[in-house]
Motif scaffolding. Sequence first.
Motif: not given
Length: 256
Positions: A139-142, A147-149, A213-217
């Motif tokens: 999920r590149p978008d996620l 990363m941005v956050l 968790e967002l980057v990993r997911g």
Amino acid sequence: MAISTAAPRMLALGRAELILLGRNKMALYVALLLPVLMVWTMRTTIGDMDLGDTGMSLNETSLTGAFGFILLFVIYQNLVSAYVARREELVLKRLRTGEAGDAEILGGTALPAVAVAVAQMVVLVVAGVFWMDLRAPARPDLMLIGMVLGVVLSIALAALTTTWAKTVESAQLVTTPLLLISLVGSGLLIPLEAMPDVMADACELLPLSPVIELVRGGWLGGLSAYETVGHLVTALAWTYLAVFAVRRWFRWEPRR
């Protein structure tokens, strides 16, 4: 019109800060080499750990955790020192008397560190996919959102941390609590999935945990819609609180 005039001012501040970063060899070495060293240390530390319950390999755990090292050491720690140094030199106070707004000053000062961090993150993904045989981001978008956050939150936390640093020398000391808490509890060294349930639930609420968790997911997949929303809400909440605190308590000139 405001955006068109703000961008050149931020770039000018960024160029000046990049020159100063290049002259500060210690800060440059920390930004470029410390994350790599920490990843190697992490692989050594968790090499004997049973990661079966996490669903991740050693390489997957190490590389996704490395994003946290970059946020902590390249952005957070470097910016605390930079903001304190510019404050004590009255640079921030002088800049505020000009046309640049507060966000432009803080953002422009952060640009070199952010550029180095983003470059390292891109290298991590490329090296992981083409050299270490990791899967392409699911999920590149996620992953990008995480990363941005993470970047915005790290900048805000760095600015907030300066309120406890009276000198450049003490800047390194005041960053220690967040560094240690994040390294141990935010899934950088030990994945949350490998922790006891109660501990994992508590650690999920730490500032960098939802970002990791967002980057990993986003890279490895496996996040449900419920988990994704939960991590997004937690990350946004921390970012909002940090930005609010900076606007309320950030010091623009030395203490008297």
